[in-house]
Design a protein around this motif. Sequence first.
Motif, short mmCIF file in Angstrom:
data_model
loop_
_atom_site.label_atom_id
_atom_site.label_comp_id
_atom_site.label_asym_id
_atom_site.label_seq_id
_atom_site.Cartn_x
_atom_site.Cartn_y
_atom_site.Cartn_z
N UNK A 41 4.14 2.73 -7.84
CA UNK A 41 4.17 1.68 -6.80
C UNK A 41 5.50 0.93 -6.87
N UNK A 60 -7.30 3.53 -6.58
CA UNK A 60 -7.34 3.11 -5.17
C UNK A 60 -5.99 2.59 -4.67
N UNK A 61 -5.15 2.10 -5.58
CA UNK A 61 -3.80 1.66 -5.23
C UNK A 61 -3.04 2.74 -4.48
N UNK A 81 -3.53 2.71 -0.94
CA UNK A 81 -3.32 1.43 -0.26
C UNK A 81 -1.88 1.27 0.19
N UNK A 82 -0.98 2.12 -0.30
CA UNK A 82 0.44 2.00 0.07
C UNK A 82 0.71 2.80 1.34
N UNK A 83 1.89 2.54 1.94
CA UNK A 83 2.34 3.37 3.05
C UNK A 83 3.78 3.76 2.80
#
Lengths: 337, 337
Positions: free
Chosen positions: B255, B281-282, B285-287
């Motif tokens: 991340x 889950x991280x 959650x990013x794009x």
Amino acid sequence: MARITIADIARRAGVSTGAVSYALNGRPGVSEATRERILAIAADLGWAPSSAARSLSGARTETVGLVLARDPQTLGFESFYMQFVAGIESVLTERDYGLLLQVAPDLDAEVRTYRKWRAARRVDGIVVVDPRLDDPRIAMLSVPEPLPAVVVGDPGLAEGLTTVWTDDAAAMRESVRYLHALGHRDVARVAGSEGFGHTWIRDEAFRSETTALGMRGQLRSTDYTPEQGALATRDLLGSGRRPTAIVYDNDVMALSGLGVAAELGLTVPADLSLIAWDDSPLCQATFPQLTSLSHDVVAYGAHVARRLFDRMAGEPVGGFHDSTPQLRVRGTTGPLT
Amino acid sequence: MARITIADIARRAGVSTGAVSYALNGRPGVSEATRERILAIAADLGWAPSSAARSLSGARTETVGLVLARDPQTLGFESFYMQFVAGIESVLTERDYGLLLQVAPDLDAEVRTYRKWRAARRVDGIVVVDPRLDDPRIAMLSVPEPLPAVVVGDPGLAEGLTTVWTDDAAAMRESVRYLHALGHRDVARVAGSEGFGHTWIRDEAFRSETTALGMRGQLRSTDYTPEQGALATRDLLGSGRRPTAIVYDNDVMALSGLGVAAELGLTVPADLSLIAWDDSPLCQATFPQLTSLSHDVVAYGAHVARRLFDRMAGEPVGGFHDSTPQLRVRGTTGPLT
């Protein structure tokens, strides 16, 4: 075979029974080397304290209990609990205490666990988290001769018990005022689980402050997961009148919000401002970095543990303000353009 | 006469070893009639539980121990441990067991904790994590009549003890081959703490596979924190010959890498491919969403707990392969452009 006694260990180690008692109980009075040797011999002989003897003598279990009434599958999502547990442990370690951690499916199972721990003298005290409105645990723990307990939450949620709390209402009001000062008039809150006292307190503060400032305030409920954070954000941004700023109830949902914004081609913060709750290391790992309501969760856990030791030592019940989460402005909030 | 094992009882009773384990431990999962029959056969065969604690005193502590030799301040960074603990708890809860969790400053303190737990009969068994090369805990736990233990790591790191492991070397080789197939020839690995056996195993697999494929492979060591993940990424991208792909040793460092890339104006994956380890889950959650080496950490924890119950019930030592982390391709990896 006869039970191994302290005298047996003392004989084998060539020390006094007093020295053995000090060593086995983790008290000062013997050198570290002697303690090691005594413990090794005790282990060799298969010595164990009799639980009857311990309960009669009032001996400590050197254990503190924590029950998390959560679905095990969702426990890893948030950094809050691991940091909080780490804070508790930092104090327990100093005093050679262990933490008995149990995950229970619901509050009834949590209450049953407390009953069992009490009956079997498994712990010297407990930390109670996520107090709710009309919480069955509070009533159970308020009966005579309860387990010493510290409730992590607002004193209004746990009358008669020691509480350690952060002022979430003040933090929420500050966030709303900050967004108002930046020109935002349409804001939203992506809230955590309904039923938790702190969710209700934050909801109320969000509603009253947006109303007082003449802002439009939308609210969405979630279960704290990144999935539901993303869904709520998509829902808000797809609505007829989309908010220009969103305040999230944790860090991973704000991270999801940042992802959804990027996916929709919105620039943060020019098109949309985002605020996270719980300033975990995640919040500084994103670009732009997440503006967050920051409080030191490790220190919070340590504070709770210290108050529990006070309570176990007979200190009176009290309500202790830990801190007010502070707004740490970073890259995801800006003026309405 | 050879020791009677659970397998012997299972064979004679015509049931699974799991059913025997349930019956002997007084747990749900078998009918009362089956339990009676199994107990009768066990008595007939002269079966006795093997652990020191239980052979001397029939009483179980209904507690399993876990020591984390980590700085409490860094424990909250990674989702791994909370998910892993959640997995352990999911099995303990079924059997009404608790988890005694202790954070220790170093391995010596961890070993002292085991000695103390043994001497005071605080736990029925322990889960040992992060085995190292020449680990003092392994020697300590291999003495006669040890605490029943399950080591979470490669069997080569804990001879003589039960292990549950994921095949990290295979997963690393797959990642390198995947990047090679995309055209990448200059790749890097941002590794976790030196000294951990699994860090060494992944290092070796990264080195050997990049060498075998004629790729340039750079390596950076970190302490798993997002800060050091960002520093290592900045260092790699600022170097004369910057890598076109980076494999990280956890989720939060990947991340951070994504954040550093955005800050430097690099487009992921056109300019830089990124792979995370541990598909939390991280990662979704990013794009763009993070390509990850995915294994079910909750299930891993549950598997470890089940093997520990087997061990506590007298099952023989074994090495159990849990899974091989699978490459889950998402948005942060692509062909070299």
